[in-house]
Design an enzyme around this catalytic site. Sequence first.
Site, PDB file in Angstrom:
ATOM      1  N   GLN A  32      46.084  34.047  47.855  1.00 20.78           N
ATOM      2  CA  GLN A  32      46.630  34.146  49.212  1.00 20.78           C
ATOM      3  C   GLN A  32      47.149  32.768  49.658  1.00 20.78           C
ATOM      4  O   GLN A  32      46.406  31.799  49.648  1.00 20.78           O
ATOM      5  CB  GLN A  32      45.528  34.652  50.176  1.00 20.78           C
ATOM      6  CG  GLN A  32      45.988  34.862  51.601  1.00 20.78           C
ATOM      7  CD  GLN A  32      47.058  35.946  51.742  1.00 20.78           C
ATOM      8  OE1 GLN A  32      46.956  37.019  51.149  1.00 20.78           O
ATOM      9  NE2 GLN A  32      48.101  35.667  52.502  1.00 20.78           N
ATOM     10  N   LYS A  46      45.604  43.949  52.775  1.00 22.35           N
ATOM     11  CA  LYS A  46      45.898  44.234  51.364  1.00 22.35           C
ATOM     12  C   LYS A  46      44.801  45.104  50.766  1.00 22.35           C
ATOM     13  O   LYS A  46      45.083  46.038  50.018  1.00 22.35           O
ATOM     14  CB  LYS A  46      46.069  42.924  50.573  1.00 22.35           C
ATOM     15  CG  LYS A  46      47.392  42.247  50.881  1.00 22.35           C
ATOM     16  CD  LYS A  46      47.509  40.829  50.386  1.00 22.35           C
ATOM     17  CE  LYS A  46      48.817  40.224  50.925  1.00 22.35           C
ATOM     18  NZ  LYS A  46      48.929  38.786  50.705  1.00 22.35           N
ATOM     19  N   ASP A  90      52.869  38.638  42.932  1.00 19.36           N
ATOM     20  CA  ASP A  90      53.692  38.039  43.983  1.00 19.36           C
ATOM     21  C   ASP A  90      55.058  37.629  43.423  1.00 19.36           C
ATOM     22  O   ASP A  90      55.946  37.246  44.185  1.00 19.36           O
ATOM     23  CB  ASP A  90      52.991  36.786  44.539  1.00 19.36           C
ATOM     24  CG  ASP A  90      52.500  36.988  45.975  1.00 19.36           C
ATOM     25  OD1 ASP A  90      52.878  38.006  46.579  1.00 19.36           O
ATOM     26  OD2 ASP A  90      51.748  36.128  46.468  1.00 19.36           O
TER      27      ASP A  90
END
Length: 283
Positions: A98, A54, A121
Amino acid sequence: MTARLIDGKAVGQKIRDQVRQKIAVHTAAGRRAPCLAVILVGDDPASQVYVSHKEKACAEAGIKSKAFRLPAATTESDLLAHIKILNNDSSIDGILPQLPMPRHIDRVKVISAIDPGKDVDGLSFFNQGRLLWNLPALRPCTPAGVMELLKHEGINCSGKQAVVIGRSVLVGLPLQMLLLHANASVTCIHSKSTNPEKIAKTADILVAAAGVKHLVTSDWIKPGAVVIDVGIHRTDGGKLTGDVKPDDAMALASLFTPVPGGVGPMTIAMLMANCLQAYETKL
Ligand code: NAD
């Protein structure tokens, strides 16, 4: 029939290039670059690899990234306090914890603590609720990536029979919603479904997101179906493979996403697109 492979790497790169070009326009106009904060709790090796991917993708797109690598013993309340600081920091556009989180941390509490405008997300109640209503919002990256692949291949979902294997909040459920909004007739197969292969075989569009290596074999695939493989697994030889047995999909499907190189690159591309969206909505 031999399936044609869908090149998720190329489609994902195209999206990442578009994001980079749009950000370059903003920065050329004197605006600061977007910034993504990634929070990693603990030292799970796979998560560390994902976070570094990322960071690399952000650098390539012109997005600043700040990775907060917190010890495994970080308490839930410390993590929530950390998120509050990032929520209030106007130089941060996206916040991504995460997953998976260590067991002592409630991921639902963490995700719902994120400012919905920074929830890149797309998993918060707010963004998932707006998805239910088919209103603009930050969409979960992997399901959004699957829809982009279908769009890129010119597949009109309207009136098609779509079957999604899996009902997770991360992939299966939001994907079912997106397919419904695209006017597909959607059926879900999950771990308690009976005769799953019979249901799967009705699919014009079959998406496997069960997290079970090579679950989908010839018995599950209607000839000519579009087969999208979301699963990621390591073989004993250390290679990546998916939820679908590739030879069987190649023999029966019309289109098939390989693992690696199918859905995976789309997830990261959609994350970059979500960072840009979060940044632009604040302008
Ligand atoms: P999950 O474990 O949260 O959910 C799996 C779902 O599959 C559950 O809803 C369960 O009911 C269903 N399921 C499990 N076993 C089944 C079976 N035998 N038959 C039918 N359904 C079954 O997993 P997830 O987070 O949704 O991820 C699914 C897979 O996708 C995993 O392999 C994961 O690594 C992969 N993944 C890939 C990407 C990507 O970018 N390519 C992103 C996220 C997840």
